[in-house]
Design a protein around this motif. Sequence first.
Motif, PDB file in Angstrom:
ATOM      1  N   CYS A  18      36.178  67.834  40.900  1.00 30.38           N
ATOM      2  CA  CYS A  18      36.591  66.424  40.858  1.00 30.38           C
ATOM      3  C   CYS A  18      36.113  65.783  39.560  1.00 30.38           C
ATOM      4  O   CYS A  18      34.919  65.820  39.246  1.00 30.38           O
ATOM      5  CB  CYS A  18      36.011  65.676  42.063  1.00 30.38           C
ATOM      6  N   ILE A  19      37.038  65.225  38.801  1.00 29.10           N
ATOM      7  CA  ILE A  19      36.703  64.528  37.555  1.00 29.10           C
ATOM      8  C   ILE A  19      37.164  63.080  37.685  1.00 29.10           C
ATOM      9  O   ILE A  19      38.365  62.807  37.742  1.00 29.10           O
ATOM     10  CB  ILE A  19      37.390  65.184  36.337  1.00 29.10           C
ATOM     11  N   PRO A  20      36.231  62.126  37.749  1.00 29.59           N
ATOM     12  CA  PRO A  20      36.629  60.719  37.919  1.00 29.59           C
ATOM     13  C   PRO A  20      37.351  60.190  36.688  1.00 29.59           C
ATOM     14  O   PRO A  20      37.018  60.546  35.559  1.00 29.59           O
ATOM     15  CB  PRO A  20      35.289  60.003  38.126  1.00 29.59           C
ATOM     16  N   LYS A  21      38.357  59.350  36.916  1.00 31.52           N
ATOM     17  CA  LYS A  21      39.096  58.723  35.821  1.00 31.52           C
ATOM     18  C   LYS A  21      38.502  57.338  35.578  1.00 31.52           C
ATOM     19  O   LYS A  21      38.751  56.402  36.334  1.00 31.52           O
ATOM     20  CB  LYS A  21      40.582  58.614  36.176  1.00 31.52           C
ATOM     21  N   LEU A  22      37.702  57.251  34.527  1.00 27.00           N
ATOM     22  CA  LEU A  22      36.996  56.008  34.250  1.00 27.00           C
ATOM     23  C   LEU A  22      37.936  54.972  33.640  1.00 27.00           C
ATOM     24  O   LEU A  22      38.817  55.306  32.848  1.00 27.00           O
ATOM     25  CB  LEU A  22      35.828  56.266  33.298  1.00 27.00           C
ATOM     26  N   SER A  23      37.725  53.725  34.008  1.00 27.83           N
ATOM     27  CA  SER A  23      38.508  52.639  33.423  1.00 27.83           C
ATOM     28  C   SER A  23      38.081  52.435  31.977  1.00 27.83           C
ATOM     29  O   SER A  23      36.900  52.545  31.638  1.00 27.83           O
ATOM     30  CB  SER A  23      38.291  51.345  34.215  1.00 27.83           C
ATOM     31  N   GLY A  24      39.052  52.139  31.116  1.00 31.42           N
ATOM     32  CA  GLY A  24      38.747  51.878  29.717  1.00 31.42           C
ATOM     33  C   GLY A  24      38.328  50.438  29.496  1.00 31.42           C
ATOM     34  O   GLY A  24      38.344  49.606  30.409  1.00 31.42           O
ATOM     35  N   SER A  25      37.969  50.128  28.261  1.00 34.35           N
ATOM     36  CA  SER A  25      37.489  48.783  27.933  1.00 34.35           C
ATOM     37  C   SER A  25      38.560  47.721  28.165  1.00 34.35           C
ATOM     38  O   SER A  25      38.255  46.568  28.471  1.00 34.35           O
ATOM     39  CB  SER A  25      37.021  48.742  26.474  1.00 34.35           C
ATOM     40  N   GLU A  26      39.837  48.113  28.046  1.00 29.67           N
ATOM     41  CA  GLU A  26      40.921  47.147  28.232  1.00 29.67           C
ATOM     42  C   GLU A  26      40.942  46.601  29.658  1.00 29.67           C
ATOM     43  O   GLU A  26      41.221  45.411  29.876  1.00 29.67           O
ATOM     44  CB  GLU A  26      42.267  47.806  27.908  1.00 29.67           C
ATOM     45  N   THR A  27      40.616  47.456  30.635  1.00 27.08           N
ATOM     46  CA  THR A  27      40.586  47.017  32.034  1.00 27.08           C
ATOM     47  C   THR A  27      39.516  45.956  32.244  1.00 27.08           C
ATOM     48  O   THR A  27      39.746  44.940  32.908  1.00 27.08           O
ATOM     49  CB  THR A  27      40.324  48.218  32.961  1.00 27.08           C
ATOM     50  N   TYR A  28      38.333  46.183  31.665  1.00 25.47           N
ATOM     51  CA  TYR A  28      37.252  45.201  31.799  1.00 25.47           C
ATOM     52  C   TYR A  28      37.583  43.914  31.044  1.00 25.47           C
ATOM     53  O   TYR A  28      37.281  42.815  31.514  1.00 25.47           O
ATOM     54  CB  TYR A  28      35.937  45.796  31.290  1.00 25.47           C
ATOM     55  N   MET A  29      38.210  44.059  29.875  1.00 24.53           N
ATOM     56  CA  MET A  29      38.610  42.876  29.108  1.00 24.53           C
ATOM     57  C   MET A  29      39.616  42.041  29.892  1.00 24.53           C
ATOM     58  O   MET A  29      39.545  40.805  29.899  1.00 24.53           O
ATOM     59  CB  MET A  29      39.225  43.298  27.769  1.00 24.53           C
ATOM     60  N   ASN A  30      40.544  42.714  30.555  1.00 21.16           N
ATOM     61  CA  ASN A  30      41.538  41.992  31.356  1.00 21.16           C
ATOM     62  C   ASN A  30      40.884  41.259  32.525  1.00 21.16           C
ATOM     63  O   ASN A  30      41.325  40.177  32.918  1.00 21.16           O
ATOM     64  CB  ASN A  30      42.608  42.953  31.866  1.00 21.16           C
ATOM     65  N   GLY A  31      39.835  41.864  33.097  1.00 26.76           N
ATOM     66  CA  GLY A  31      39.084  41.181  34.148  1.00 26.76           C
ATOM     67  C   GLY A  31      38.425  39.914  33.636  1.00 26.76           C
ATOM     68  O   GLY A  31      38.385  38.888  34.325  1.00 26.76           O
ATOM     69  N   ILE A  32      37.913  39.978  32.396  1.00 27.83           N
ATOM     70  CA  ILE A  32      37.297  38.797  31.778  1.00 27.83           C
ATOM     71  C   ILE A  32      38.360  37.742  31.474  1.00 27.83           C
ATOM     72  O   ILE A  32      38.144  36.541  31.680  1.00 27.83           O
ATOM     73  CB  ILE A  32      36.541  39.207  30.492  1.00 27.83           C
ATOM     74  N   ILE A  33      39.526  38.191  30.984  1.00 25.88           N
ATOM     75  CA  ILE A  33      40.632  37.260  30.712  1.00 25.88           C
ATOM     76  C   ILE A  33      41.043  36.536  31.992  1.00 25.88           C
ATOM     77  O   ILE A  33      41.273  35.320  31.993  1.00 25.88           O
ATOM     78  CB  ILE A  33      41.841  38.014  30.104  1.00 25.88           C
ATOM     79  N   LEU A  34      41.115  37.285  33.102  1.00 28.54           N
ATOM     80  CA  LEU A  34      41.466  36.686  34.395  1.00 28.54           C
ATOM     81  C   LEU A  34      40.492  35.573  34.762  1.00 28.54           C
ATOM     82  O   LEU A  34      40.900  34.460  35.130  1.00 28.54           O
ATOM     83  CB  LEU A  34      41.471  37.765  35.482  1.00 28.54           C
ATOM     84  N   GLY A  35      39.193  35.858  34.644  1.00 27.74           N
ATOM     85  CA  GLY A  35      38.191  34.849  34.975  1.00 27.74           C
ATOM     86  C   GLY A  35      38.245  33.650  34.051  1.00 27.74           C
ATOM     87  O   GLY A  35      38.128  32.500  34.498  1.00 27.74           O
ATOM     88  N   CYS A  36      38.438  33.903  32.743  1.00 23.33           N
ATOM     89  CA  CYS A  36      38.465  32.808  31.759  1.00 23.33           C
ATOM     90  C   CYS A  36      39.667  31.890  31.979  1.00 23.33           C
ATOM     91  O   CYS A  36      39.534  30.658  31.943  1.00 23.33           O
ATOM     92  CB  CYS A  36      38.494  33.378  30.341  1.00 23.33           C
ATOM     93  N   ILE A  37      40.841  32.486  32.199  1.00 20.71           N
ATOM     94  CA  ILE A  37      42.039  31.673  32.418  1.00 20.71           C
ATOM     95  C   ILE A  37      41.909  30.867  33.708  1.00 20.71           C
ATOM     96  O   ILE A  37      42.268  29.683  33.761  1.00 20.71           O
ATOM     97  CB  ILE A  37      43.300  32.567  32.437  1.00 20.71           C
TER      98      ILE A  37
END
Length: 510
Positions: A352-371
């Motif tokens: 099993c190899i986990p598919k880690l989220s990239g920085s863009e996913t975390y940035m989009n989460g921050i954009i969601l909170g900011c907006i």
Amino acid sequence: MKVLEDALTLCKFGKFHLLLLAATLCSIFAAMLVTTTSSYILPVAECDLKMTIMFKGLLNAIPFLGQIGASLFTGFLVDTFGRKIFLIGGNVGIFIGTLIEGSSQTYWMMLFIKLIEGISLSLSFSAISSMLSEFTPFHVRDRVLLAYSGFASTSLIIAALLAWVSLPLPIHVVVWEGYFELHAWNIYLYICSIWSLLAFILYYYLPESPKFLLSHGQEKEALEVLKTIYSMNTGNDRDSFPILSFNTSGTIKPTDVISLKKQLVNALIEVKELFRRPLIYKLLLFSFITFAGLIVFTSLRLWYPQISTIIENYSKSNGESAPFCVMITDYMEGLKEVQSRAMRNMTEPGICIPKLSGSETYMNGIILGCISLVFVVISACLVNSVGQKTLMFIILILCSICSGSLYWTKQSIVIAVLMSATCGLLQTALSLQQNLFVRVFPTTLRALAVSIIIMVGRIGSLSGNIIFPILLSMGCMAPFIATSLVALGLAGLVYFLPNVNEENKATGDQ
């Protein structure tokens, strides 16, 4: 309650309310993280906890199940025994639960603890807005309650930032090999427990709501609380507080000592009023709007990291972006192909190899909170001049437009902004509605009414998380068209909401 409203106005808005807002901030962060952390740890903990797609969905949904099961019961108790004790108890439960969750070594252990956290969350959540509303002077109440909504948006930013900082770290601490091992996601959950601990400490030093005390015949205690607020906010001596009594006789009525049995009987008698006209109609209207709103808002919010990861991986694999529906359809077809291949080839599973989220996913989460936060701030500035109902109508129309516009988008940043705007506008509309219903119902029924509305809303959250992937498999735009139509329908229902500022202008909130 008019004399109490005058007393709160004399106390002004000051240091005490900042302390109350700090406690509210920590409590909201703790509550939101109970339901938000799962969406970030699922990719990282997939192999450690041996999670399938079904297990992931169940882990996302289980806190809502805990809230649904406990909401009615806790709402009744909060109205009967006070706000403070449940704010303290709920946050202690979340703190202990999050620590145990962070120490989880199996999926089923984490699932059970998430259920307990959902129950603990229901203890505190219905009391947070009631406590804040009942301490705040009338002339700033709408803005303070919108600030409360802004805390929920800020929590999304904090959750994404903490995940971005901690989850990519290559942490693997073996305490007891095969039995107790810690990874990055364990540390992430430990860090998230801090907010409930801070909320517990702050609420411990805050007094009980004066409106609750007065509504339960504890006039002397309510007056002492107001003197404390007056002294903290103005710097004047407690004894210089100009109001000496809440009744026309000018004397303080002694507090009656009521047995536990009598308290419960009185509370049950009062509960009947909630299910009589006109309150029952208002309860049904608010419950339906919350149910429909949370069906789309919660599913979009919790599926947003997954959608962001799909878009990010498509761009990496193909070297370019594509229209929104092309990227989503490509992922869905690939998922079907993998499942079909797995059914044909029943061999031993590989590593099993986990598919880690990239920085863009975390940035989009921050954009969601900011907006979301920007929309709440704008609403706080406009609510007094435009009016809550008019503002809510405009926001829901804009939400419908943003959701429907996703079909024509191609750039990932535009998709992120439109998705974030849809979630942010929905959250702001639901926050404006919450500002109404915490003021419509009388103090003795407020927490129960809020709990019923929240319970119905959580059923919507559960339903949304089940319906969203079904709609997505039917077609890329199906869930987003549904969101657009729901927003339009809710905009029409705004007309029937009560105008609280006009109705309670003469007497103050009940």
